[in-house]
Each structure stands twice: as structure tokens, then as C-alpha cells.
Motif scaffolding. Structure first.
Motif: not given
Length: 252
Positions: A2, A8, A32, A50, A52-53, A55, A80-81, A83, A85
Motif C-alpha cells: 500500500i 498519512q 501492522y 488509516f 481504509e486499512w 482490520s 490495521t492489516y 502489510n 509497507t
């Protein structure tokens, strides 16, 4: 992978300066981002950057009992999930699983706002002086001197010693309003108290003029203005004002 926008990334940096964490589980591959606070509106404010990401569990609220105080406390959090990033940011912020300050960290208004909401506040010292405290106890003194203080020079920030060789950032009362203006208005009413500063003024008392000469003679005899003030049971600034008036107090 991402892609975080500049805004952000600023929000992430502000969160990581405070109670935000990047976590890689023991058997996990990627990190995460997680954020925790005792105030749900606080968590909601950070979460929006955050969303959109985050959980599927979203913002989770719970309570726990502290065995030391036998009181029940509430807290909210989100994560978050995982990732790659966030793994890259983890490698930038953590060394040997210990959080540290990245050398290229930029203190923008948004970064400082989220940092202050999470780990800052208005405090009062033993002499009743007011100041802003930014808790940076988990970071090394050298990191703070090299990365944080140069970017906070306009607020006359300094490091103050805490227990166990830890340090926090101190912004004096005369610069509180400047710092709060820099970070912007409080985004939710629950933390309005973090913005309630006393008006700064140099006291110029006139009600102790009858002791003016006594103050000067006692100071010239070797007494400190604190000791003189204590003897007369008055504020130290009262004595300092008259000493400055007579050009006796020059260490300003």
C-alpha cells in the motif's frame, strides 16, 4: 504493497512518537499498525487517517481492572492489516525490536498535534510554573538532542531529566501558546483541557514597595531572591522585579 500519502505518513509519525506501535508477531511476516488510548474520540481521530486499512474488528473498546488501584479503566484501540509497507516503516523506526527516532523524522504541525494529543499535556512545577510536557522517555537523550530539539527551537524546547536516566521535552510557559497555535485547534472536546493555558505575564507588583530597600540590601548581603521571598512569604517574582528595577538582578 500500500502507499501512504504524505498526510498519512505525518499522522503515523505523530502516533509513533506517542502510544502508536508497529508490531510483527513472532511467526508473522509483515508488521501492522496499532493505536491505543483511554479516550475513544482520541482513537477515532487517529483512525480516520488509516481507515481504509483498519482490520474488520474496527475500533475495539474494552475495560480492565488495575490490581494496583483496584479500579476499572476503559480503553479503545484499532489495528490495521499487516502489510509490507508497515514492515518498511517498522524497520525505519525499530532497531533490535526497540523503538527509536528515525534520523529523517520531520515534525510537521499534524505530526506534533497527534504526538501532543497522545503524549503531551500542560503541567505545573513545584514553584507553580506552568509548562508543556512531551513525554519522550522511551527515546535516547542523544536522539532527542539531534532530531527533536533542533526542530522545536522556536518554542525554546529543552530536555528535562526524569527517573532512570530518561528525559522528556519541556516547553516553557511563555511559548505554550505558540506551540498550540502551531499544532492547531483541539479536534475533539474531550481534550480541551490540554489547551487551557494560563495567561503569561511578567508580574510587576506594586503592593510591596515598602520593602523595596530591604529586598535590595538582603540581596546584596548574599541572600537569593528565593530566600528573600520565602522570608516575606511572597512570590519570588515580586522580589525579582524590585531587584531588576535597581539593576541588581542581571542573570536573566
Amino acid at each position: 504493497m500500500i502507499k501512504l500519502s504524505d498526510i498519512q505518513e505525518e499522522a503515523l509519525n505523530g502516533a509513533l512518537l506517542g502510544d502508536g506501535s508497529l508490531i510483527i508477531h513472532k511467526n508473522g511476516i509483515n508488521a501492522y499498525f496499532s493505536y491505543l488510548s483511554a479516550t475513544k474520540p482520541h482513537v477515532e481521530f487517529v483512525e480516520q487517517y488509516f481507515h481504509e486499512w483498519v482490520s474488520e474488528s474496527g475500533i475495539y473498546s474494552s475495560s480492565y481492572t488495575d490490581t494496583r488501584t483496584n479500579k476499572e479503566y476503559y480503553r479503545s484501540s484499532f489495528k490495521t492489516y499487516s502489510n509490507i509497507t508497515f514492515t518498511n516503516y517498522y524497520n525505519h523506526w525499530y532497531h533490535n525490536n526497540i523503538k527509536g527516532l528515525p534520523h529523517d523524522l520531520k515534525l510537521t504541525p499534524l505530526t506534533c498535534l497527534i504526538w501532543y494529543l497522545g503524549d503531551g499535556g500542560i503541567c505545573h512545577g513545584n514553584n507553580r510554573s506552568e509548562y508543556i510536557k512531551l513525554s519522550t522517555h522511551c527515546f535516547k537523550k542523544e536522539e532527542q538532542e539531534q532530531i527533536l530539539l533542533p526542530q522545536l527551537q522556536q518554542f525554546e524546547a529543552t530536555l528535562m531529566s526524569a527517573e532512570n536516566y530518561q528525559y522528556y521535552i519541556y516547553i516553557p510557559h511563555r511559548k505554550e501558546a505558540d506551540f498550540l497555535e502551531f499544532i492547531g485547534e483541539c479536534p475533539f472536546p474531550e481534550y480541551k483541557y490540554k489547551y487551557e493555558i494560563a495567561k503569561y505575564k511578567n508580574k510587576q507588583p506594586t503592593s510591596h514597595k515598602e520593602h523595596e530597600q530591604e529586598f535590595c540590601e538582603m540581596y546584596k548581603s548574599g541572600m537569593t531572591y528565593y530566600a528573600i521571598a520565602k522570608q516575606f512569604n511572597i512570590e519570588p517574582n515580586v522580589v525579582k522585579y524590585y531587584l531588576k528595577k535597581h539593576n541588581l538582578y542581571k542573570n536573566i
